[in-house]
Write a protein that holds these residues in place. Structure first.
Motif, PDB file in Angstrom:
ATOM      1  N   GLN A 280       0.817  -1.225   0.000  1.00  0.00           N
ATOM      2  CA  GLN A 280       0.000   0.000   0.000  1.00  0.00           C
ATOM      3  C   GLN A 280       0.846   1.268   0.000  1.00  0.00           C
ATOM      4  O   GLN A 280       0.344   2.332   0.344  1.00  0.00           O
ATOM      5  N   TYR A 281       2.090   1.193  -0.413  1.00  0.00           N
ATOM      6  CA  TYR A 281       2.979   2.361  -0.376  1.00  0.00           C
ATOM      7  C   TYR A 281       3.598   2.535  -1.755  1.00  0.00           C
ATOM      8  O   TYR A 281       4.499   1.794  -2.143  1.00  0.00           O
ATOM      9  N   GLU A 282       3.112   3.530  -2.491  1.00  0.00           N
ATOM     10  CA  GLU A 282       3.554   3.703  -3.870  1.00  0.00           C
ATOM     11  C   GLU A 282       5.002   4.167  -3.982  1.00  0.00           C
ATOM     12  O   GLU A 282       5.612   4.031  -5.046  1.00  0.00           O
ATOM     13  N   SER A 283       5.558   4.717  -2.910  1.00  0.00           N
ATOM     14  CA  SER A 283       6.929   5.234  -2.948  1.00  0.00           C
ATOM     15  C   SER A 283       7.876   4.422  -2.084  1.00  0.00           C
ATOM     16  O   SER A 283       8.928   4.909  -1.674  1.00  0.00           O
ATOM     17  N   ASP A 284       7.515   3.188  -1.794  1.00  0.00           N
ATOM     18  CA  ASP A 284       8.366   2.315  -1.004  1.00  0.00           C
ATOM     19  C   ASP A 284       9.715   2.112  -1.704  1.00  0.00           C
ATOM     20  O   ASP A 284       9.851   2.368  -2.909  1.00  0.00           O
ATOM     21  N   LYS A 285      10.693   1.622  -0.948  1.00  0.00           N
ATOM     22  CA  LYS A 285      12.012   1.372  -1.534  1.00  0.00           C
ATOM     23  C   LYS A 285      11.940   0.197  -2.499  1.00  0.00           C
ATOM     24  O   LYS A 285      11.442  -0.876  -2.156  1.00  0.00           O
ATOM     25  N   THR A 286      12.426   0.403  -3.710  1.00  0.00           N
ATOM     26  CA  THR A 286      12.516  -0.690  -4.671  1.00  0.00           C
ATOM     27  C   THR A 286      13.724  -1.558  -4.342  1.00  0.00           C
ATOM     28  O   THR A 286      14.780  -1.056  -3.954  1.00  0.00           O
ATOM     29  N   ARG A 287      13.544  -2.866  -4.487  1.00  0.00           N
ATOM     30  CA  ARG A 287      14.639  -3.811  -4.288  1.00  0.00           C
ATOM     31  C   ARG A 287      15.042  -4.364  -5.651  1.00  0.00           C
ATOM     32  O   ARG A 287      14.186  -4.683  -6.474  1.00  0.00           O
ATOM     33  N   LEU A 288      16.330  -4.485  -5.871  1.00  0.00           N
ATOM     34  CA  LEU A 288      16.842  -5.053  -7.108  1.00  0.00           C
ATOM     35  C   LEU A 288      16.838  -6.572  -6.987  1.00  0.00           C
ATOM     36  O   LEU A 288      17.394  -7.135  -6.030  1.00  0.00           O
ATOM     37  N   LEU A 289      16.196  -7.245  -7.957  1.00  0.00           N
ATOM     38  CA  LEU A 289      16.057  -8.695  -7.939  1.00  0.00           C
ATOM     39  C   LEU A 289      16.543  -9.286  -9.254  1.00  0.00           C
ATOM     40  O   LEU A 289      16.576  -8.600 -10.278  1.00  0.00           O
ATOM     41  N   VAL A 290      16.881 -10.558  -9.219  1.00  0.00           N
ATOM     42  CA  VAL A 290      17.278 -11.245 -10.442  1.00  0.00           C
ATOM     43  C   VAL A 290      16.762 -12.681 -10.399  1.00  0.00           C
ATOM     44  O   VAL A 290      16.736 -13.322  -9.334  1.00  0.00           O
ATOM     45  N   ILE A 291      16.295 -13.156 -11.543  1.00  0.00           N
ATOM     46  CA  ILE A 291      15.970 -14.569 -11.754  1.00  0.00           C
ATOM     47  C   ILE A 291      17.101 -15.124 -12.612  1.00  0.00           C
ATOM     48  O   ILE A 291      17.187 -14.818 -13.804  1.00  0.00           O
ATOM     49  N   PRO A 292      17.992 -15.914 -12.055  1.00  0.00           N
ATOM     50  CA  PRO A 292      19.165 -16.379 -12.819  1.00  0.00           C
ATOM     51  C   PRO A 292      18.806 -17.227 -14.029  1.00  0.00           C
ATOM     52  O   PRO A 292      19.521 -17.209 -15.025  1.00  0.00           O
TER      53      PRO A 292
END
Length: 709
Positions: A280-292
């Motif tokens: 519910q937080y549009e400005s939350d911290k984005t996390r960098l993710l990867v699917i190997p």
């Protein structure tokens, strides 16, 4: 040829050519881009497709037609683009005309004779391309809704949604042919919408030889109250499949917020993307993710993951690109008033240290890889004085080579970096607040200048070293003001503690940060005449103007300008994205009414321009006045009644005030003719009370011609 502006005025700003991000071909020798220009003399917009020779900097006009857009390379020397036609048609030049609305072209060359194509298409609930001409026209304008989210941004929500469609282009004897079966819906019957409205684009999906990755809102959760968007993968044997397999959803554990920017690795085996934690937080911290490995979508790895779930890097990755060898990721993230470019190893296991900043000046608006041989990046940037620059960056030694600047690095506008500076001052708590400063181009430290104090919107946003055609600090500086743009509590790019500190505290720490910033200016900037200060703000900045008006800081300004500001905190449910007040005010109106009331500017209307300080006749100027600029009938983010209420209070209290509205604009004033009026009204208003350059502003706005490319 670029003409030099005699003075940087609103008309110069709005008529200056606006370049898109540059798109280099595979060799990096040719750069495609579009340019739009508005003429106030002819009252019309022109649109061009051009290419730039990277070696010589020479620009060549290819097409001039307002219906042409989105030039997209398909080979080293060939590109396609869109033409919007009459009666709802779209032509992919020179391929085929479709009876529907197509946008966000994306192409990837698969072989010497085959190119994969993807785009977004307005699609019916049945999964067909929407044809506006074939639809039966209703005899009534009635709209009936039985659930939340009836309108969004500036449009009423309808049954037709955007969807990702794909196809295969065949290169035959100098021609480009769309192979059978043509364009195919990648996710029919799923209820998924991509790109995600209202601002989603081609960054919401990506393609590789083996499939499509895209993000879409969860159709089972109400989008008025939640921000959940998921990543999906559609495996394809070829881009000629007529019936794609069902999209496979990627699970990310406790990360349940926005998913964004899916990006395939060069070999198509991996996907990098970002996701927020809060639902519910549009400005939350984005996390960098990867699917190997896309063959195993359950293996999702997070960069800088920590046991407490907060993440080990305090900034918010945004744009993503893989290096050609797949060993590094390049990302953008806000950082202390800039939008910087960073690099990090492409495996979380190898990312032992935080990302390395490889470009931190100005703001990166787009970046693309050049040829594998060069291992360099083509970067599009802007700054407070330069509206568009194309450069080549070598991420190994961080050397930057300028190819082209649309404004000659600000010289065409009479602007230069020497006008720009910054400072840090004490915040309301144990932290410091950053502020950017812009001085007039003819600044003389021995003279006194009025202050233009600009407050940003969001509230989770920030002023930065970037160009804007809506709130451009240089416009106010060239009127003779010293412009200060503070980034108080709530601002992004300074770590999540400062940004999140505004939650349930809208008029608390942010207000006191602004008070401290104002006092710092008075103490440390002797060339600023604090008795001729004005304050302006939009959206949350408009809220803060209304809040300031009812508090002591409001008595420090000669005039205020409020654009699209909240008047009554209890009216937050008039908006469309209810997840916004649910987060920022700590719950529903009925469960947490006290917080909504606590930070309600209308509680303090009895202090708006108290009788002792207000002069209700034209001269001499009133100590406090507000121009209420709540815009507009199409603004569904913040309804027009908020502005009318503020204006009615001011008028009823005898405070000099003016109301400006544009029924054909949304939360922003985008149309050039409207924007010119907006600028004139705003500048006339503050100049009247701060006595910057008086009537000279209006004459300059009317007489300055447009710039030519």
């Amino acid at each position: 040829m670029t003409l030099m502006a005699a003075k940087f005025t609103p008309k110069v700003l709005l008529s200056a050519p606006r370049r898109s991000a540059g798109a280099p071909n595979c060799t990096g020798e040719k750069i495609l881009y579009t340019v739009t220009t508005y003429s106030f003399e002819e009252h019309r917009k022109t649109s061009q497709i051009r290419y730039l020779d990277a070696k010589t900097g020479q620009s060549t006009l290819l097409y001039e037609n307002p219906a042409y857009s989105e030039p997209t390379w398909i080979t080293e020397d060939r590109f396609i683009f869109l033409k919007n036609g009459d009666k709802g048609t779209t032509t992919v030049k020179e391929i085929k005309t479709f009876r529907g609305s197509i946008s966000n072209l994306k192409a990837k060359r698969l072989s010497d004779k085959t190119v994969a194509l993807a785009c977004s298409v307005l699609t019916t609930p049945e999964g067909k391309m929407f044809d506006s001409e074939a639809e039966e026209k209703p005899h009534s304008s009635a709209k009936v809704y039985t659930s939340l989210f009836v309108r969004h941004w500036d449009a009423w929500v309808g049954k037709n949604k955007q969807a990702v469609w794909y196809g295969s282009l065949e290169l035959q004897n100098g021609k480009t042919v769309l192979a059978e079966p043509g364009l195919v819906n990648a996710h029919p019957g799923t209820g998924l919408e991509c790109p995600v409205p209202p601002f989603g684009g081609s960054g919401d999906f990506d393609i590789c030889a083996s499939g499509i990755a895209f993000v879409a809102k969860d159709p089972h959760i109400n989008e008025a109250t939640h921000t959940k968007t998921d990543l999906y993968y559609v495996p394809l044997k070829s881009f000629t499949e007529s019936k794609p397999p069902k999209p496979q959803q990627v699970k990310t554990g406790k990360l349940q917020g926005y998913s964004q920017n899916p990006t395939f690795s060069p070999d198509g085996k991996s996907i990098a993307f970002t996701r927020m934690r809060s639902i519910q937080y549009e400005s939350d911290k984005t996390r960098l993710l990867v699917i190997p490995d896309v063959e195993d979508l359950s293996n999702v790895q997070e960069f800088f993951e920590t046991e407490d779930g907060e993440g080990g890097w305090d900034y918010k990755p945004d744009g993503i690109a893989w290096s050609h060898d797949g060993k590094e990721l390049y990302i953008t993230a806000e950082f202390e008033g800039t939008n910087a470019l960073w690099k990090v190893p492409s495996s979380p296991a190898d990312a032992k240290e935080p990302p390395t900043k490889i470009l931190g000046a100005g703001s990166v608006t787009d970046f693309k890889l050049l040829s594998p041989k060069s291992r360099k990046l083509f970067v599009t940037t802007s700054s407070l004085v330069d509206n568009s620059s194309y450069s080549v960056l070598d991420p190994r030694d961080q050397s930057l080579t300028l190819i082209s600047s649309s404004s000659k690095q600000g010289k065409s506008f009479g602007l230069s970096k020497k006008q720009c500076s910054d400072f840090w001052c004490k915040g309301a708590g144990d932290y410091k607040v950053h502020a950017l400063v812009m001085k007039p181009s003819n600044f003389d430290e021995s003279k006194k200048y009025p202050l233009a104090f600009l407050i940003h919107g969001g509230p989770q946003g920030a002023w930065g070293d970037s160009w804007s055609t809506r709130w451009n600090p240089a416009i106010f500086a060239e009127q003779g003001y010293v412009v200060v743009t503070p980034n108080p509590t709530g601002s992004s790019g300074y770590g999540m503690a400062l940004q999140n500190g505004i939650k349930e505290d809208w008029g608390g720490k942010p207000y006191n940060d602004l008070v401290n910033c104002f006092e710092y200016i008075g103490t440390h900037m002797p060339y600023v005449d604090m008795n001729r200060a004005v304050a302006l703000g939009a959206s949350y900045g408009g809220y803060m103007i209304n809040w300031i008006q009812g508090h002591p800081l409001g008595r420090k300004f000669k005039a205020l300008v409020c654009h699209d500001g909240v008047f009554c905190g209890l009216n937050q449910y008039c908006s469309e994205e209810l997840f916004f007040p649910l987060h920022d005010f700590g719950g529903t109106l009925w469960d947490n009414r006290a917080t909504y009331e606590k930070w309600d500017p209308s509680r303090f209307t009895g202090e708006w321009a108290t009788p002792q300080l207000v002069r209700i006749h034209p001269a001499p100027p009133a100590p406090v006045a507000v121009s209420s600029l709540n815009v507009l009938d199409l603004d569904y983010r913040l309804p027009i009644t908020e502005g009318l209420a503020a204006f009615n209070v001011l008028q009823s209290r005898g405070v000099p005030s003016k109301f400006l509205t544009f029924p054909d604009e949304n939360h922003w004033v985008l149309k050039p003719e409207n924007s010119l009026v907006w600028h004139k009204e705003v500048l006339d208003w503050i100049n009247r009370y701060a006595s910057a350059e008086g009537d000279e502003c209006a004459s300059v706005v009317e007489k300055t011609g447009s710039m030519k490319i």
